[in-house]
Design a protein around this motif. Structure first.
Motif, PDB file in Angstrom:
ATOM      1  N   GLN A  75     -11.620   8.018  23.054  1.00 62.38           N
ATOM      2  CA  GLN A  75     -10.793   8.165  21.854  1.00 62.38           C
ATOM      3  C   GLN A  75     -10.651   6.814  21.140  1.00 62.38           C
ATOM      4  O   GLN A  75     -10.763   6.728  19.921  1.00 62.38           O
ATOM      5  CB  GLN A  75      -9.415   8.703  22.213  1.00 62.38           C
ATOM      6  CG  GLN A  75      -9.397  10.161  22.580  1.00 62.38           C
ATOM      7  CD  GLN A  75      -8.003  10.623  22.997  1.00 62.38           C
ATOM      8  OE1 GLN A  75      -7.080   9.824  23.152  1.00 62.38           O
ATOM      9  NE2 GLN A  75      -7.851  11.928  23.186  1.00 62.38           N
ATOM     10  N   ARG A  77     -12.655   4.251  21.327  1.00 63.04           N
ATOM     11  CA  ARG A  77     -13.944   3.878  20.742  1.00 63.04           C
ATOM     12  C   ARG A  77     -14.185   4.636  19.442  1.00 63.04           C
ATOM     13  O   ARG A  77     -14.687   4.077  18.471  1.00 63.04           O
ATOM     14  CB  ARG A  77     -15.070   4.162  21.730  1.00 63.04           C
ATOM     15  CG  ARG A  77     -15.149   3.149  22.843  1.00 63.04           C
ATOM     16  CD  ARG A  77     -16.284   3.427  23.772  1.00 63.04           C
ATOM     17  NE  ARG A  77     -16.329   2.425  24.835  1.00 63.04           N
ATOM     18  CZ  ARG A  77     -17.036   2.548  25.926  1.00 63.04           C
ATOM     19  NH1 ARG A  77     -17.786   3.624  26.119  1.00 63.04           N
ATOM     20  NH2 ARG A  77     -17.030   1.604  26.840  1.00 63.04           N
ATOM     21  N   GLN A  78     -13.818   5.916  19.432  1.00 63.38           N
ATOM     22  CA  GLN A  78     -13.987   6.719  18.224  1.00 63.38           C
ATOM     23  C   GLN A  78     -13.084   6.187  17.109  1.00 63.38           C
ATOM     24  O   GLN A  78     -13.511   6.052  15.964  1.00 63.38           O
ATOM     25  CB  GLN A  78     -13.667   8.182  18.525  1.00 63.38           C
ATOM     26  CG  GLN A  78     -13.902   9.109  17.353  1.00 63.38           C
ATOM     27  CD  GLN A  78     -13.567  10.555  17.687  1.00 63.38           C
ATOM     28  OE1 GLN A  78     -13.015  10.847  18.747  1.00 63.38           O
ATOM     29  NE2 GLN A  78     -13.894  11.451  16.800  1.00 63.38           N
ATOM     30  N   GLN A  79     -11.834   5.877  17.452  1.00 64.35           N
ATOM     31  CA  GLN A  79     -10.922   5.325  16.454  1.00 64.35           C
ATOM     32  C   GLN A  79     -11.423   3.972  15.946  1.00 64.35           C
ATOM     33  O   GLN A  79     -11.325   3.677  14.751  1.00 64.35           O
ATOM     34  CB  GLN A  79      -9.523   5.166  17.050  1.00 64.35           C
ATOM     35  CG  GLN A  79      -8.811   6.477  17.286  1.00 64.35           C
ATOM     36  CD  GLN A  79      -7.480   6.304  17.996  1.00 64.35           C
ATOM     37  OE1 GLN A  79      -7.134   5.207  18.444  1.00 64.35           O
ATOM     38  NE2 GLN A  79      -6.724   7.388  18.120  1.00 64.35           N
ATOM     39  N   ALA A  81     -14.549   3.000  15.828  1.00 65.11           N
ATOM     40  CA  ALA A  81     -15.702   3.262  14.956  1.00 65.11           C
ATOM     41  C   ALA A  81     -15.228   3.741  13.582  1.00 65.11           C
ATOM     42  O   ALA A  81     -15.766   3.312  12.544  1.00 65.11           O
ATOM     43  CB  ALA A  81     -16.618   4.300  15.595  1.00 65.11           C
ATOM     44  N   GLU A  82     -14.219   4.613  13.547  1.00 63.96           N
ATOM     45  CA  GLU A  82     -13.685   5.080  12.268  1.00 63.96           C
ATOM     46  C   GLU A  82     -13.058   3.930  11.489  1.00 63.96           C
ATOM     47  O   GLU A  82     -13.234   3.831  10.269  1.00 63.96           O
ATOM     48  CB  GLU A  82     -12.644   6.181  12.510  1.00 63.96           C
ATOM     49  CG  GLU A  82     -13.234   7.493  12.993  1.00 63.96           C
ATOM     50  CD  GLU A  82     -12.165   8.528  13.340  1.00 63.96           C
ATOM     51  OE1 GLU A  82     -10.961   8.252  13.154  1.00 63.96           O
ATOM     52  OE2 GLU A  82     -12.547   9.602  13.817  1.00 63.96           O
ATOM     53  N   ALA A  83     -12.331   3.053  12.201  1.00 60.83           N
ATOM     54  CA  ALA A  83     -11.700   1.913  11.531  1.00 60.83           C
ATOM     55  C   ALA A  83     -12.766   0.977  10.960  1.00 60.83           C
ATOM     56  O   ALA A  83     -12.618   0.470   9.841  1.00 60.83           O
ATOM     57  CB  ALA A  83     -10.796   1.157  12.510  1.00 60.83           C
ATOM     58  N   ARG A  84     -13.830   0.762  11.706  1.00 55.23           N
ATOM     59  CA  ARG A  84     -14.907  -0.092  11.202  1.00 55.23           C
ATOM     60  C   ARG A  84     -15.567   0.544   9.976  1.00 55.23           C
ATOM     61  O   ARG A  84     -15.895  -0.144   9.014  1.00 55.23           O
ATOM     62  CB  ARG A  84     -15.947  -0.330  12.287  1.00 55.23           C
ATOM     63  CG  ARG A  84     -15.480  -1.305  13.347  1.00 55.23           C
ATOM     64  CD  ARG A  84     -16.524  -1.522  14.399  1.00 55.23           C
ATOM     65  NE  ARG A  84     -16.047  -2.478  15.389  1.00 55.23           N
ATOM     66  CZ  ARG A  84     -16.561  -2.616  16.577  1.00 55.23           C
ATOM     67  NH1 ARG A  84     -17.587  -1.864  16.944  1.00 55.23           N
ATOM     68  NH2 ARG A  84     -16.073  -3.509  17.418  1.00 55.23           N
ATOM     69  N   HIS A  85     -15.763   1.849  10.036  1.00 56.13           N
ATOM     70  CA  HIS A  85     -16.363   2.554   8.902  1.00 56.13           C
ATOM     71  C   HIS A  85     -15.457   2.440   7.671  1.00 56.13           C
ATOM     72  O   HIS A  85     -15.930   2.167   6.559  1.00 56.13           O
ATOM     73  CB  HIS A  85     -16.603   4.016   9.269  1.00 56.13           C
ATOM     74  CG  HIS A  85     -17.158   4.842   8.152  1.00 56.13           C
ATOM     75  ND1 HIS A  85     -18.436   4.669   7.674  1.00 56.13           N
ATOM     76  CD2 HIS A  85     -16.599   5.825   7.399  1.00 56.13           C
ATOM     77  CE1 HIS A  85     -18.643   5.515   6.687  1.00 56.13           C
ATOM     78  NE2 HIS A  85     -17.550   6.217   6.492  1.00 56.13           N
ATOM     79  N   ASP A  86     -14.151   2.652   7.877  1.00 52.10           N
ATOM     80  CA  ASP A  86     -13.202   2.535   6.763  1.00 52.10           C
ATOM     81  C   ASP A  86     -13.193   1.110   6.211  1.00 52.10           C
ATOM     82  O   ASP A  86     -13.136   0.917   4.985  1.00 52.10           O
ATOM     83  CB  ASP A  86     -11.793   2.933   7.215  1.00 52.10           C
ATOM     84  CG  ASP A  86     -11.656   4.425   7.445  1.00 52.10           C
ATOM     85  OD1 ASP A  86     -12.538   5.177   6.967  1.00 52.10           O
ATOM     86  OD2 ASP A  86     -10.680   4.836   8.103  1.00 52.10           O
ATOM     87  N   ARG A  89     -16.229   0.603   4.122  1.00 55.92           N
ATOM     88  CA  ARG A  89     -16.089   1.315   2.852  1.00 55.92           C
ATOM     89  C   ARG A  89     -15.151   0.554   1.915  1.00 55.92           C
ATOM     90  O   ARG A  89     -15.435   0.392   0.718  1.00 55.92           O
ATOM     91  CB  ARG A  89     -15.561   2.727   3.107  1.00 55.92           C
ATOM     92  CG  ARG A  89     -15.433   3.569   1.854  1.00 55.92           C
ATOM     93  CD  ARG A  89     -14.873   4.947   2.148  1.00 55.92           C
ATOM     94  NE  ARG A  89     -13.687   4.971   2.961  1.00 55.92           N
ATOM     95  CZ  ARG A  89     -12.452   4.722   2.509  1.00 55.92           C
ATOM     96  NH1 ARG A  89     -12.259   4.441   1.244  1.00 55.92           N
ATOM     97  NH2 ARG A  89     -11.415   4.767   3.321  1.00 55.92           N
TER      98      ARG A  89
END
Length: 175
Positions: A75, A77-79, A81-86, A89
């Motif tokens: 979880q 790691r997924q968060q 990855a999402e934070a890095r993506h955001d 962006r």
């Protein structure tokens, strides 16, 4: 005969017990073994069973905790990855906005430069016209005075003065 053999061997070999000692030792061994089998063995087995249950329960709990930790790690790691993506962006949006602001500022600066240049050109043109007018007037006055001194008569006719000044300035412009 056996007793006699045991007695003779007991006196000669200290490692072989005598028959009475052997029988008493065997009976006591059976009694102690029976007592331990009846009283101590169930307690030992119960203690071993409890320890086995505790160890197996601990292993099960540790496996559950490890599975839960693995799930939390996934979880996180997924968060992450999402934070890095955001973040990527948002950086891209900021770059685009920065480029847009820079373009707008350039346009404004160019427009301001054009406006200032046009105003300066207009002011230069107005001052040139003013200088030409003042120059014509002064050259006309000086030329009339000079001509009147040379000719010896007064040239006060305004129309004649203007024609003479214009002709003089045209000749100067051609040179």
């Amino acid at each position: 005969m056996m007793i006699h053999l045991a007695d003779t061997t007991a006196s000669t070999n200290p490692l072989l017990p005598s028959w009475p000692e052997f029988i008493i030792g065997t009976i006591l061994f059976v009694l102690v073994f029976g007592f331990l089998a009846r009283m101590a063995l169930p307690r030992i087995q119960q203690t071993l069973a409890e320890r086995t249950e505790q160890i197996e329960g601990g292993l099960a709990r540790s496996e559950e905790a490890q599975a839960e930790a693995q799930q939390l790690l996934e979880q996180y790691r997924q968060q992450l990855a999402e934070a890095r993506h955001d973040a990527a962006r948002l950086r891209e949006e900021a770059r685009e906005q920065g480029a847009q602001i820079i373009a707008e500022m350039r346009e404004q600066a160019q427009a301001e430069a054009r406006r200032v240049t046009e105003a300066a050109q207009a002011q230069i043109q107005a001052e040139r016209q003013q200088a030409l007018t003042a120059l014509r007037t002064e050259v006309g006055t000086l030329a009339t005075e000079l001509a009147s001194r040379i000719v010896g008569e007064s040239l006060t006719d305004t129309a004649r003065q203007n024609r003479m000044v214009d002709r003089f300035l045209d000749e100067l412009e051609q040179v």
